[in-house]
Design a protein around this motif. Structure first.
Motif, short mmCIF file in Angstrom:
data_model
loop_
_atom_site.label_atom_id
_atom_site.label_comp_id
_atom_site.label_asym_id
_atom_site.label_seq_id
_atom_site.Cartn_x
_atom_site.Cartn_y
_atom_site.Cartn_z
N MET A 11 -2.13 4.11 13.22
CA MET A 11 -2.92 4.15 11.99
C MET A 11 -2.00 4.33 10.79
O MET A 11 -1.16 5.23 10.78
CB MET A 11 -3.94 5.30 12.03
N ARG A 12 -2.15 3.47 9.79
CA ARG A 12 -1.35 3.58 8.58
C ARG A 12 -2.19 4.31 7.54
O ARG A 12 -3.34 3.96 7.25
CB ARG A 12 -0.95 2.21 8.07
N THR A 13 -1.59 5.35 6.97
CA THR A 13 -2.31 6.22 6.05
C THR A 13 -1.58 6.29 4.72
O THR A 13 -0.37 6.48 4.66
CB THR A 13 -2.45 7.64 6.64
N LEU A 14 -2.36 6.16 3.65
CA LEU A 14 -1.85 6.34 2.30
C LEU A 14 -2.30 7.70 1.80
O LEU A 14 -3.50 8.02 1.86
CB LEU A 14 -2.37 5.23 1.39
N SER A 15 -1.37 8.51 1.35
CA SER A 15 -1.70 9.84 0.84
C SER A 15 -1.38 9.90 -0.65
O SER A 15 -0.35 9.39 -1.10
CB SER A 15 -0.92 10.93 1.57
N LEU A 16 -2.28 10.51 -1.41
CA LEU A 16 -2.10 10.66 -2.86
C LEU A 16 -2.18 12.13 -3.23
O LEU A 16 -3.08 12.85 -2.78
CB LEU A 16 -3.16 9.87 -3.62
N LEU A 60 -9.79 0.26 -1.95
CA LEU A 60 -8.68 0.04 -1.01
C LEU A 60 -9.15 0.03 0.44
O LEU A 60 -8.58 -0.68 1.28
CB LEU A 60 -7.63 1.13 -1.19
N SER A 61 -10.16 0.82 0.75
CA SER A 61 -10.65 0.93 2.12
C SER A 61 -11.93 1.75 2.13
O SER A 61 -12.11 2.63 1.28
CB SER A 61 -9.59 1.63 2.99
N PRO A 62 -12.83 1.48 3.07
CA PRO A 62 -14.03 2.33 3.18
C PRO A 62 -13.72 3.71 3.77
O PRO A 62 -14.53 4.63 3.65
CB PRO A 62 -14.95 1.53 4.09
N ARG A 63 -12.54 3.85 4.39
CA ARG A 63 -12.17 5.13 5.01
C ARG A 63 -11.31 5.93 4.03
O ARG A 63 -10.09 5.71 3.93
CB ARG A 63 -11.43 4.90 6.33
N VAL A 64 -11.96 6.80 3.32
CA VAL A 64 -11.29 7.63 2.31
C VAL A 64 -11.76 9.06 2.49
O VAL A 64 -12.93 9.32 2.78
CB VAL A 64 -11.64 7.14 0.88
N GLN A 65 -10.83 10.00 2.32
CA GLN A 65 -11.21 11.41 2.46
C GLN A 65 -10.47 12.24 1.42
O GLN A 65 -9.28 12.03 1.16
CB GLN A 65 -10.89 11.92 3.87
N PHE A 66 -11.21 13.17 0.83
CA PHE A 66 -10.65 14.10 -0.16
C PHE A 66 -10.40 15.44 0.50
O PHE A 66 -11.19 15.89 1.33
CB PHE A 66 -11.62 14.27 -1.33
N ARG A 67 -9.26 16.08 0.14
CA ARG A 67 -8.97 17.43 0.62
C ARG A 67 -8.64 18.32 -0.55
O ARG A 67 -7.78 18.00 -1.37
CB ARG A 67 -7.80 17.43 1.61
N ILE A 85 -5.48 2.59 5.53
CA ILE A 85 -5.27 1.21 5.09
C ILE A 85 -4.81 0.31 6.24
O ILE A 85 -4.29 -0.78 6.00
CB ILE A 85 -4.24 1.16 3.94
N GLU A 86 -5.02 0.75 7.46
CA GLU A 86 -4.56 -0.01 8.63
C GLU A 86 -5.10 -1.44 8.62
O GLU A 86 -4.36 -2.39 8.85
CB GLU A 86 -5.01 0.71 9.91
N SER A 87 -6.39 -1.58 8.33
CA SER A 87 -7.01 -2.91 8.43
C SER A 87 -7.32 -3.54 7.08
O SER A 87 -7.91 -4.62 7.02
CB SER A 87 -8.31 -2.81 9.25
N THR A 88 -6.93 -2.90 5.99
CA THR A 88 -7.29 -3.43 4.67
C THR A 88 -6.10 -3.70 3.77
O THR A 88 -6.26 -4.34 2.73
CB THR A 88 -8.22 -2.43 3.94
N ALA A 89 -4.91 -3.24 4.13
CA ALA A 89 -3.75 -3.41 3.24
C ALA A 89 -3.47 -4.88 2.95
O ALA A 89 -3.10 -5.24 1.82
CB ALA A 89 -2.52 -2.75 3.85
N HIS A 90 -3.66 -5.75 3.95
CA HIS A 90 -3.37 -7.17 3.74
C HIS A 90 -4.31 -7.81 2.74
O HIS A 90 -3.98 -8.81 2.10
CB HIS A 90 -3.45 -7.92 5.08
N LEU A 91 -5.50 -7.22 2.56
CA LEU A 91 -6.46 -7.76 1.60
C LEU A 91 -6.01 -7.51 0.16
O LEU A 91 -6.41 -8.23 -0.76
CB LEU A 91 -7.84 -7.14 1.82
N VAL A 92 -5.20 -6.49 -0.03
CA VAL A 92 -4.72 -6.12 -1.36
C VAL A 92 -3.39 -6.80 -1.68
O VAL A 92 -2.98 -6.88 -2.83
CB VAL A 92 -4.60 -4.58 -1.48
N LYS A 122 2.92 -2.31 -0.10
CA LYS A 122 3.53 -2.01 -1.38
C LYS A 122 2.53 -2.22 -2.52
O LYS A 122 2.38 -1.35 -3.40
CB LYS A 122 4.76 -2.87 -1.61
N ALA A 123 1.84 -3.35 -2.49
CA ALA A 123 0.83 -3.63 -3.51
C ALA A 123 -0.31 -2.62 -3.43
O ALA A 123 -0.87 -2.21 -4.46
CB ALA A 123 0.30 -5.05 -3.36
N CYS A 124 -0.65 -2.22 -2.22
CA CYS A 124 -1.71 -1.24 -2.02
C CYS A 124 -1.32 0.10 -2.64
O CYS A 124 -2.12 0.75 -3.32
CB CYS A 124 -1.98 -1.08 -0.53
#
Length: 441
Positions: free
Chosen positions: A1-6, A23-30, A39-46, A50-52
């Motif tokens: 699983m590829r994860t983008l953290s902000l 960016l993706s329907p799978r988003v979580q706030f902490r 972004i495993e299945s959505t990065a290519h759409l963006v 890097k673009a993501c």
């Protein structure tokens, strides 16, 4: 699983995560300011990871100018890299390479969706490692699982799993529930529209970022300004002609309203509410600019409406008399498209021009029609020259009209004024009176 953290740096509401649904329907706030995106299945759409990451940072910096982000296989490592190696993208399946050059303090941020339950325990691990002369994360990475378990039990196992990408943290789809509202309290009350708008704008940035993530349109925005010295409040309602996500339009309309509002009693706090509707689905041509003529028209008509000005397009109505054959409408006409007008010049050369409402060039009626015909005196008629003795058009009242007072008989002529203007005049065949009814371009 590829994860983008902000890392948004400053405390945020959990609803801020909605802005990253683009960016993706799978988003979580902490809490207090971390966002994790699968972004495993959505990065290519963006356009790739890097673009993501760049797009995510562009959104994040609407919340905080100092926001940082990173991408890794797991949420704990992605969070750690967001702080210690901003904008870093760890190679897929090789997170250990991302640990190179990091000190032990980075372990405090190796959390992900679930923070360390006790910070003192990770601090004890760091302190113990220092006592052994270990100063880098790579050295701790090489510890065996059995060694960490014997020393720190389940906590040691959790630490080893997070370092070795074995701590599975699943990011669930985000289900939006929070309303699109914002609130601000001013320590120093403001009575200047420009200064007050600057304090409101960051809240608008966040609300419209959430609106974008939700794929919704704003139908109306309501801003309530609470005064300092009384219970008085100013309610400013902004409602363009049609729903949109044009933040610039809403801001311009709001600022104009604020400029026209008397703020002698300074503003202490403000509330913002956006009433949203489903997004309008529109299939655009690949080469068609997003800011088209229709969008510009909606902006213009929205400003006019707020200024109590009436404007729009003349739409034809079924009526005998020209002054009653049009009505003003504000909707963008479906068939209002440009056409190519081909002009032949000398030497068989052609010139192609884009024209709008091409049919008007073949119309015998003027482009400027007076709302009511204007009586022409005998002196004015002497200064006008009729182009022909025969009328170009004759209009008579309908035969079914009963009242003789409503009967009208008109003969229309083309005429030239003393200034060379081409006029449209008619003669009432009953009274023989001449009237001016329009001008030709």
């Amino acid at each position: 699983m590829r994860t983008l953290s902000l890392n948004l740096k400053t405390p945020q509401e959990s609803s801020s995560a909605e802005a990253f649904l683009v960016l993706s329907p799978r988003v979580q706030f902490r809490f207090p300011h971390y966002v994790f995106v699968d972004i495993e299945s959505t990065a290519h759409l963006v356009g790739g990871e890097k673009a993501c990451l760049e797009k995510a940072l562009g959104i994040a910096r609407k919340f905080s100018a100092e926001a940082t982000g990173a991408i890794a296989d797991t949420a704990p490592v992605a969070q750690m890299l967001a702080k210690w190696k901003p904008s870093f993208i760890a190679p897929e399946g090789q997170e250990s390479k991302a640990l190179h050059g990091l000190g032990l303090d980075a372990l405090k941020d190796l959390e992900g969706l679930f923070p360390w339950t006790q910070k003192t325990r990770i601090e004890h691990v760091i302190s113990f490692a220092h006592s052994l002369g270990i100063c880098t994360l790579e050295e701790v990475y090489n510890f065996r699982l059995i060694s960490l378990r014997e020393r720190w039990g389940d906590f040691g196992v959790l630490l080893w799993n997070r370092l070795h990408s074995q701590d599975a943290q699943v990011i669930s789809p985000l289900v939006p529930r929070d309303p699109l509202v914002g609130y601000g309290y001013l320590d120093d009350p403001l009575g200047v529209a420009s200064l007050l708008f600057n304090r409101i704008k960051p809240h608008l940035d966040i609300l419209f970022a959430r609106l974008q993530g939700l794929s919704r349109f704003a139908q109306k925005m309501e801003v309530i300004l609470h005064c300092e010295y009384s219970d008085k409040k100013h309610i400013l309602q902004i409602e363009p002609v049609s729903p949109s996500r044009d933040q610039e339009l809403f801001e311009d309309l709001l600022f104009k309203r604020m400029e026209n509002t008397v703020l002698e009693n300074p503003i202490r706090e403000f509330e913002i509410s956006i009433f949203d509707v489903p997004e309008k689905v529109q299939q655009l041509d690949f080469f068609e600019p997003r800011d088209n003529s229709e969008d510009r028209w909606r902006r213009l008509i929205s400003f006019a409406k707020q200024a109590n000005c009436e404007m729009g397009f003349l739409q034809m109505e079924a009526n005998h008399f020209p002054e009653k054959s049009f009505k003003l409408v504000t909707d963008w006409p479906e068939d209002f498209k440009s056409e190519d007008l081909i002009e032949r010049q000398e030497d068989n050369a052609l010139q192609i021009k884009s024209t709008y409402a091409k049919g008007l060039s073949q119309s015998p009626r003027p482009s400027l029609l007076l709302e009511q015909p204007q009586v022409l005196s005998d002196e004015e008629m002497r200064r006008i020259r009729l182009v022909s003795a025969l009328p170009s058009e004759r209009i008579e009242s309908a035969w079914w009209q009963i009242s003789s007072q409503d009967l009208k008989y008109r003969d229309y002529f083309f005429a030239l004024s003393s200034q060379g203007q081409l006029l449209w005049v008619f003669q009432d065949r009953v009274s023989s009176q001449y009237y001016l009814h329009g001008y030709f371009d």
